[in-house]
Design a protein around this motif. Sequence first.
Motif, PDB file in Angstrom:
ATOM      1  N   MET A   1      -6.656  13.152  17.270  1.00 20.63           N
ATOM      2  CA  MET A   1      -5.236  13.005  17.626  1.00 20.63           C
ATOM      3  C   MET A   1      -4.986  13.568  19.019  1.00 20.63           C
ATOM      4  SD  MET A   1      -3.956  11.443  15.118  1.00 20.63           S
ATOM      5  CE  MET A   1      -2.235  11.605  14.703  1.00 20.63           C
ATOM      6  N   LEU A   2      -3.993  12.996  19.706  1.00 20.75           N
ATOM      7  CA  LEU A   2      -3.767  13.324  21.112  1.00 20.75           C
ATOM      8  C   LEU A   2      -2.399  13.967  21.335  1.00 20.75           C
ATOM      9  CD1 LEU A   2      -5.153   9.943  22.403  1.00 20.75           C
ATOM     10  CD2 LEU A   2      -6.245  12.169  22.766  1.00 20.75           C
ATOM     11  N   PHE A   3      -2.321  14.787  22.387  1.00 19.88           N
ATOM     12  CA  PHE A   3      -1.085  15.457  22.789  1.00 19.88           C
ATOM     13  C   PHE A   3      -0.722  14.943  24.177  1.00 19.88           C
ATOM     14  CE2 PHE A   3       0.912  20.022  23.302  1.00 19.88           C
ATOM     15  CZ  PHE A   3       2.134  19.443  23.612  1.00 19.88           C
ATOM     16  N   ASP A   4       0.365  14.176  24.259  1.00 20.13           N
ATOM     17  CA  ASP A   4       0.892  13.735  25.555  1.00 20.13           C
ATOM     18  C   ASP A   4       1.855  14.823  26.025  1.00 20.13           C
ATOM     19  OD1 ASP A   4       1.964  12.593  27.766  1.00 20.13           O
ATOM     20  OD2 ASP A   4       2.727  10.796  26.763  1.00 20.13           O
ATOM     21  N   THR A   5       1.410  15.643  26.979  1.00 20.78           N
ATOM     22  CA  THR A   5       2.164  16.852  27.332  1.00 20.78           C
ATOM     23  C   THR A   5       3.308  16.600  28.322  1.00 20.78           C
ATOM     24  OG1 THR A   5       0.600  17.394  29.106  1.00 20.78           O
ATOM     25  CG2 THR A   5       0.181  18.359  26.928  1.00 20.78           C
ATOM     26  N   HIS A   6       3.558  15.331  28.677  1.00 21.08           N
ATOM     27  CA  HIS A   6       4.637  15.080  29.645  1.00 21.08           C
ATOM     28  C   HIS A   6       5.081  13.621  29.564  1.00 21.08           C
ATOM     29  CE1 HIS A   6       6.436  16.613  33.590  1.00 21.08           C
ATOM     30  NE2 HIS A   6       6.813  15.347  33.576  1.00 21.08           N
ATOM     31  N   ALA A   7       6.219  13.379  28.930  1.00 25.33           N
ATOM     32  CA  ALA A   7       6.751  12.017  28.829  1.00 25.33           C
ATOM     33  C   ALA A   7       8.272  12.085  28.793  1.00 25.33           C
ATOM     34  CB  ALA A   7       6.222  11.327  27.576  1.00 25.33           C
ATOM     35  N   HIS A   8       8.912  11.206  29.554  1.00 21.84           N
ATOM     36  CA  HIS A   8      10.383  11.248  29.702  1.00 21.84           C
ATOM     37  C   HIS A   8      11.037  10.198  28.814  1.00 21.84           C
ATOM     38  CE1 HIS A   8      10.256  13.934  33.244  1.00 21.84           C
ATOM     39  NE2 HIS A   8       9.158  13.284  33.578  1.00 21.84           N
ATOM     40  N   TYR A   9      11.179  10.505  27.526  1.00 18.79           N
ATOM     41  CA  TYR A   9      11.797   9.537  26.621  1.00 18.79           C
ATOM     42  C   TYR A   9      13.312   9.483  26.728  1.00 18.79           C
ATOM     43  CZ  TYR A   9       7.311   8.407  24.821  1.00 18.79           C
ATOM     44  OH  TYR A   9       6.026   7.954  24.738  1.00 18.79           O
ATOM     45  N   ASP A  10      13.915  10.418  27.461  1.00 18.92           N
ATOM     46  CA  ASP A  10      15.356  10.318  27.718  1.00 18.92           C
ATOM     47  C   ASP A  10      15.646   9.338  28.860  1.00 18.92           C
ATOM     48  OD1 ASP A  10      14.047  12.657  29.184  1.00 18.92           O
ATOM     49  OD2 ASP A  10      15.873  12.383  30.363  1.00 18.92           O
ATOM     50  N   ALA A  11      14.608   8.857  29.549  1.00 21.88           N
ATOM     51  CA  ALA A  11      14.801   7.968  30.709  1.00 21.88           C
ATOM     52  C   ALA A  11      15.409   6.641  30.271  1.00 21.88           C
ATOM     53  CB  ALA A  11      13.465   7.722  31.411  1.00 21.88           C
ATOM     54  N   GLU A  12      16.197   6.051  31.175  1.00 14.95           N
ATOM     55  CA  GLU A  12      16.912   4.815  30.837  1.00 14.95           C
ATOM     56  C   GLU A  12      15.951   3.653  30.552  1.00 14.95           C
ATOM     57  OE1 GLU A  12      19.326   3.977  34.257  1.00 14.95           O
ATOM     58  OE2 GLU A  12      17.611   3.351  35.477  1.00 14.95           O
ATOM     59  N   GLN A  13      14.730   3.745  31.043  1.00 15.19           N
ATOM     60  CA  GLN A  13      13.755   2.673  30.784  1.00 15.19           C
ATOM     61  C   GLN A  13      13.476   2.506  29.292  1.00 15.19           C
ATOM     62  OE1 GLN A  13      13.603   4.894  33.224  1.00 15.19           O
ATOM     63  NE2 GLN A  13      12.472   4.159  35.008  1.00 15.19           N
ATOM     64  N   PHE A  14      13.847   3.519  28.488  1.00 12.65           N
ATOM     65  CA  PHE A  14      13.631   3.422  27.037  1.00 12.65           C
ATOM     66  C   PHE A  14      14.923   3.129  26.267  1.00 12.65           C
ATOM     67  CE2 PHE A  14      10.001   6.097  28.394  1.00 12.65           C
ATOM     68  CZ  PHE A  14       8.972   5.302  27.920  1.00 12.65           C
ATOM     69  N   ASP A  15      16.017   2.846  26.994  1.00 16.47           N
ATOM     70  CA  ASP A  15      17.309   2.676  26.317  1.00 16.47           C
ATOM     71  C   ASP A  15      17.289   1.545  25.292  1.00 16.47           C
ATOM     72  OD1 ASP A  15      18.444   4.813  27.537  1.00 16.47           O
ATOM     73  OD2 ASP A  15      19.695   3.671  28.935  1.00 16.47           O
ATOM     74  N   SER A  16      16.526   0.479  25.560  1.00 13.36           N
ATOM     75  CA  SER A  16      16.597  -0.683  24.667  1.00 13.36           C
ATOM     76  C   SER A  16      15.725  -0.529  23.417  1.00 13.36           C
ATOM     77  CB  SER A  16      16.192  -1.948  25.425  1.00 13.36           C
ATOM     78  OG  SER A  16      14.858  -1.831  25.850  1.00 13.36           O
ATOM     79  N   ASP A  17      14.703   0.337  23.470  1.00 10.97           N
ATOM     80  CA  ASP A  17      13.784   0.382  22.321  1.00 10.97           C
ATOM     81  C   ASP A  17      13.195   1.782  22.077  1.00 10.97           C
ATOM     82  OD1 ASP A  17      12.226   0.560  24.579  1.00 10.97           O
ATOM     83  OD2 ASP A  17      10.746  -0.928  23.955  1.00 10.97           O
ATOM     84  N   ARG A  18      13.954   2.811  22.447  1.00  7.94           N
ATOM     85  CA  ARG A  18      13.451   4.191  22.347  1.00  7.94           C
ATOM     86  C   ARG A  18      12.937   4.499  20.936  1.00  7.94           C
ATOM     87  NH1 ARG A  18      17.507   6.094  24.569  1.00  7.94           N
ATOM     88  NH2 ARG A  18      16.591   6.409  26.616  1.00  7.94           N
TER      89      ARG A  18
END
Length: 256
Positions: A1-18
């Motif tokens: 299993m992996l740990f993604d230590t930096h991802a911006h899920y609050d960014a607008e690029q994810f607004d349609s399918d977050r």
Amino acid sequence: MLFDTHAHYDAEQFDSDRRQVLDALPGAGVSLALNPGCDLPSSRAAVALAEQYEFLYAAVGYHPENCAPYVPEDLEVLRELAGHPKVAAVGEIGLDYYWEENPPKELQQRVFRDQLALAAELALPVIVHDREAHGDSLAIIREFPSVRGVFHCFSGSAEMARELVKLGWMVSFTGVLTYKNARKAVEAAQAVPLDRVMIETDSPYMAPVPHRGKRNDSRYVGLICEKLAEIKGVSFEECARATMGNGRRFFGIGPG
Ligand code: NI
């Protein structure tokens, strides 16, 4: 299993399918992710998302590119947000001298120092963004010897990476490692011992090859692990285990 230590899920690029993207992560081998904040609204959003997803943690802070509206009273807001049990760090904070339209260097440095002082007070690690500001970034973190942190999306030299390791800091790499012109990042990754390195997507930016130029998400962190394993001469499993353990230790995230 992996740990993604930096991802911006609050960014607008994810607004349609977050929700779809986040729901898919555990099934895709990503068992932990950390969403740093870039200003007060995005720090609040990061904390709110972390409340909704067990595998998601947050950091709170003012990114240097976004620090123009900063007033010292904002530290109170960050201090309060940092008290949330899912907040694992202060970040992302730092210096960005790349874009001419960025806030003035003096302001960036003041906001960076104020947040390092806050991290020292709260005994939290920091996530540092350093672009074209290597000398000043190193000099300023040295003013806070009790603070430990990570240089995320590391863009410095192998020599600087060794310097950070000597200071007790971590170094984190993105999909840039997979790019054709990544010689400098690869050399830096070679210089960092396996117990001091972390991996991150920096989603929605920095998608690794073969997705370069498209929207990134944590499902691609495996491609970065694969490349780092190759650079370090270890198996994918060993690299996944090491980076997971490093991330958990660094951010104080216990198992289960
Ligand atoms: Ni970032």
